[in-house]
Design a protein around this motif. Structure first.
Motif, PDB file in Angstrom:
ATOM      1  N   GLU A   1       0.828  -1.216   0.000  1.00 58.27           N
ATOM      2  CA  GLU A   1       0.000   0.000   0.000  1.00 58.27           C
ATOM      3  C   GLU A   1       0.861   1.264   0.000  1.00 58.27           C
ATOM      4  O   GLU A   1       0.502   2.262  -0.635  1.00 58.27           O
ATOM      5  CB  GLU A   1      -0.930  -0.011   1.213  1.00 58.27           C
ATOM      6  N   LEU A   2       1.994   1.227   0.720  1.00 58.45           N
ATOM      7  CA  LEU A   2       2.913   2.368   0.729  1.00 58.45           C
ATOM      8  C   LEU A   2       3.476   2.614  -0.671  1.00 58.45           C
ATOM      9  O   LEU A   2       3.521   3.751  -1.151  1.00 58.45           O
ATOM     10  CB  LEU A   2       4.052   2.109   1.722  1.00 58.45           C
ATOM     11  N   LEU A   3       3.895   1.545  -1.335  1.00 61.70           N
ATOM     12  CA  LEU A   3       4.418   1.681  -2.698  1.00 61.70           C
ATOM     13  C   LEU A   3       3.338   2.207  -3.645  1.00 61.70           C
ATOM     14  O   LEU A   3       3.610   3.064  -4.490  1.00 61.70           O
ATOM     15  CB  LEU A   3       4.910   0.314  -3.208  1.00 61.70           C
ATOM     16  N   GLU A   4       2.121   1.692  -3.489  1.00 58.44           N
ATOM     17  CA  GLU A   4       1.023   2.132  -4.351  1.00 58.44           C
ATOM     18  C   GLU A   4       0.736   3.614  -4.164  1.00 58.44           C
ATOM     19  O   GLU A   4       0.615   4.370  -5.135  1.00 58.44           O
ATOM     20  CB  GLU A   4      -0.227   1.314  -4.062  1.00 58.44           C
ATOM     21  N   SER A   5       0.635   4.045  -2.910  1.00 60.05           N
ATOM     22  CA  SER A   5       0.368   5.453  -2.614  1.00 60.05           C
ATOM     23  C   SER A   5       1.480   6.355  -3.162  1.00 60.05           C
ATOM     24  O   SER A   5       1.207   7.382  -3.801  1.00 60.05           O
ATOM     25  CB  SER A   5       0.246   5.630  -1.099  1.00 60.05           C
TER      26      SER A   5
ATOM     27  N   ASN B   1       1.788   6.765 -21.795  1.00 65.69           N
ATOM     28  CA  ASN B   1       1.004   6.801 -23.027  1.00 65.69           C
ATOM     29  C   ASN B   1       0.883   5.406 -23.635  1.00 65.69           C
ATOM     30  O   ASN B   1      -0.166   5.011 -24.142  1.00 65.69           O
ATOM     31  CB  ASN B   1       1.647   7.742 -24.048  1.00 65.69           C
ATOM     32  N   GLN B   2       1.975   4.663 -23.591  1.00 67.59           N
ATOM     33  CA  GLN B   2       1.992   3.330 -24.196  1.00 67.59           C
ATOM     34  C   GLN B   2       1.243   2.296 -23.361  1.00 67.59           C
ATOM     35  O   GLN B   2       0.515   1.468 -23.897  1.00 67.59           O
ATOM     36  CB  GLN B   2       3.443   2.873 -24.396  1.00 67.59           C
ATOM     37  N   LYS B   3       1.428   2.350 -22.037  1.00 69.67           N
ATOM     38  CA  LYS B   3       0.891   1.289 -21.164  1.00 69.67           C
ATOM     39  C   LYS B   3      -0.479   1.608 -20.588  1.00 69.67           C
ATOM     40  O   LYS B   3      -1.255   0.700 -20.307  1.00 69.67           O
ATOM     41  CB  LYS B   3       1.885   1.014 -20.027  1.00 69.67           C
ATOM     42  N   GLY B   4      -0.761   2.876 -20.363  1.00 65.26           N
ATOM     43  CA  GLY B   4      -2.032   3.239 -19.758  1.00 65.26           C
ATOM     44  C   GLY B   4      -2.104   2.800 -18.303  1.00 65.26           C
ATOM     45  O   GLY B   4      -1.086   2.543 -17.657  1.00 65.26           O
ATOM     46  N   PHE B   5      -3.332   2.681 -17.787  1.00 58.18           N
ATOM     47  CA  PHE B   5      -3.554   2.340 -16.388  1.00 58.18           C
ATOM     48  C   PHE B   5      -4.753   1.404 -16.269  1.00 58.18           C
ATOM     49  O   PHE B   5      -5.658   1.435 -17.101  1.00 58.18           O
ATOM     50  CB  PHE B   5      -3.828   3.605 -15.563  1.00 58.18           C
ATOM     51  N   CYS B   6      -4.754   0.602 -15.211  1.00 60.09           N
ATOM     52  CA  CYS B   6      -5.900  -0.265 -14.948  1.00 60.09           C
ATOM     53  C   CYS B   6      -7.006   0.541 -14.267  1.00 60.09           C
ATOM     54  O   CYS B   6      -6.780   1.659 -13.801  1.00 60.09           O
ATOM     55  CB  CYS B   6      -5.495  -1.452 -14.069  1.00 60.09           C
TER      56      CYS B   6
ATOM     57  N   HIS C   1      -6.275   1.730 -10.642  1.00 61.20           N
ATOM     58  CA  HIS C   1      -5.372   2.867 -10.461  1.00 61.20           C
ATOM     59  C   HIS C   1      -5.919   4.158 -11.076  1.00 61.20           C
ATOM     60  O   HIS C   1      -5.554   5.250 -10.618  1.00 61.20           O
ATOM     61  CB  HIS C   1      -3.963   2.512 -10.952  1.00 61.20           C
ATOM     62  N   TYR C   2      -6.818   4.053 -12.053  1.00 56.78           N
ATOM     63  CA  TYR C   2      -7.558   5.248 -12.454  1.00 56.78           C
ATOM     64  C   TYR C   2      -8.401   5.750 -11.290  1.00 56.78           C
ATOM     65  O   TYR C   2      -8.465   6.950 -11.011  1.00 56.78           O
ATOM     66  CB  TYR C   2      -8.463   4.960 -13.654  1.00 56.78           C
TER      67      TYR C   2
ATOM     68  N   SER D   1      -2.145  -3.904 -19.734  1.00 57.53           N
ATOM     69  CA  SER D   1      -1.007  -3.289 -19.054  1.00 57.53           C
ATOM     70  C   SER D   1      -1.449  -2.107 -18.207  1.00 57.53           C
ATOM     71  O   SER D   1      -2.497  -1.512 -18.442  1.00 57.53           O
ATOM     72  CB  SER D   1       0.043  -2.833 -20.078  1.00 57.53           C
ATOM     73  N   CYS D   2      -0.631  -1.793 -17.205  1.00 53.38           N
ATOM     74  CA  CYS D   2      -0.870  -0.635 -16.347  1.00 53.38           C
ATOM     75  C   CYS D   2       0.491  -0.153 -15.866  1.00 53.38           C
ATOM     76  O   CYS D   2       1.243  -0.919 -15.248  1.00 53.38           O
ATOM     77  CB  CYS D   2      -1.765  -1.003 -15.158  1.00 53.38           C
ATOM     78  N   TYR D   3       0.816   1.089 -16.142  1.00 51.44           N
ATOM     79  CA  TYR D   3       2.124   1.618 -15.753  1.00 51.44           C
ATOM     80  C   TYR D   3       2.314   1.559 -14.245  1.00 51.44           C
ATOM     81  O   TYR D   3       3.383   1.187 -13.759  1.00 51.44           O
ATOM     82  CB  TYR D   3       2.286   3.061 -16.252  1.00 51.44           C
ATOM     83  N   VAL D   4       1.288   1.903 -13.480  1.00 48.27           N
ATOM     84  CA  VAL D   4       1.404   1.916 -12.017  1.00 48.27           C
ATOM     85  C   VAL D   4       1.619   0.508 -11.483  1.00 48.27           C
ATOM     86  O   VAL D   4       2.495   0.269 -10.641  1.00 48.27           O
ATOM     87  CB  VAL D   4       0.160   2.565 -11.367  1.00 48.27           C
ATOM     88  N   CYS D   5       0.828  -0.459 -11.960  1.00 55.69           N
ATOM     89  CA  CYS D   5       0.990  -1.856 -11.515  1.00 55.69           C
ATOM     90  C   CYS D   5       2.416  -2.347 -11.768  1.00 55.69           C
ATOM     91  O   CYS D   5       3.031  -2.966 -10.898  1.00 55.69           O
ATOM     92  CB  CYS D   5       0.010  -2.777 -12.248  1.00 55.69           C
TER      93      CYS D   5
END
Length: 215
Positions: free
Chosen positions: A27-31, A52-57, A60-61, A102-106
């Motif tokens: 959760e710390l890494l995610e935040s 731009n290439q990977k977007g987000f899930c 995370h949106y 894909s999701c850049y944040v994940c």
């Protein structure tokens, strides 16, 4: 215990005896990652290319929307949506399929989480004080208990792996024993013979806690 940039965040997390410490690490890494994306990173060309290439899930949106950084998110979305402008239906079809996978944040979280877990294994192997701290953890969710006894852990924790494995097992076993008791107490609430009997707050939350442990 020797403190450095790798050990300080892990020790801080394990100092808090509330819930699964590895969940708190994630959760710390995610935040931090969501804050990073909506902060200075949004203006870094190489990061913008990757987002731009990977977007987000969807998850995370939702996290970014909840942060109330709407202008920053709008700037990211503007250039990201431009990626969807393709020259042909065939080109767009292949592109659209890739955008659901894909999701850049994940990916950034997974990359850093793997290293944080490895640092935790190193601490258990080298620091007696941390071994004691780990053994005294009140909880480990099933997902992260399984991750703890992975081949990576065995590779890093050589001398003290048996102690580590035993500590994981003991924490999980105690959690399951407590949850089973609380679930029994919850179920007994519905027995007419116990009508009016006071029920603990732990029993009332037992179903949610059992689901949280399992997933």
């Amino acid at each position: 215990m020797k403190e450095d940039i790798c050990s300080i965040p892990i020790n801080d997390i394990f100092n808090d005896n509330d819930g699964c410490p590895i969940c708190r690490m994630y959760e710390l890494l995610e935040s931090n990652t969501v804050k990073y994306i909506l902060g200075a990173a949004k203006m870094e060309p190489d990061i913008r290319i990757q987002t731009n290439q990977k977007g987000f899930c969807r998850h995370h949106y939702d996290k970014m929307l909840a942060s109330n950084s709407r202008l920053q998110l709008a700037l990211i979305l503007e250039t990201h949506l431009e990626e969807y402008q393709k020259d042909s239906p065939k080109e767009f079809s292949a592109f659209a399929r890739s955008k659901t996978e894909s999701c850049y944040v994940c990916e950034r979280i997974d990359f850093n989480f793997e290293r944080l877990m490895r640092n935790m294994f190193v601490l258990f192997e080298t620091e007696a004080e941390f071994r004691e701290k780990f053994r005294n953890s009140p909880k480990l969710c099933f997902k992260h208990a399984k991750l703890c006894i992975s081949p990576t852990a065995k590779k890093v924790i050589k001398k003290n792996y048996k102690e580590f494995e035993s500590a994981v097992f003991d924490i999980v076993n105690k959690n399951v024993e407590d949850m089973c008791k609380q679930l029994r107490d919850f179920c007994e609430m519905y027995d007419y013979k116990n009508a009016g009997k006071a029920v603990s707050s732990d029993a009332k939350l037992s179903v949610e806690r059992a689901v949280e442990f399992l997933i």
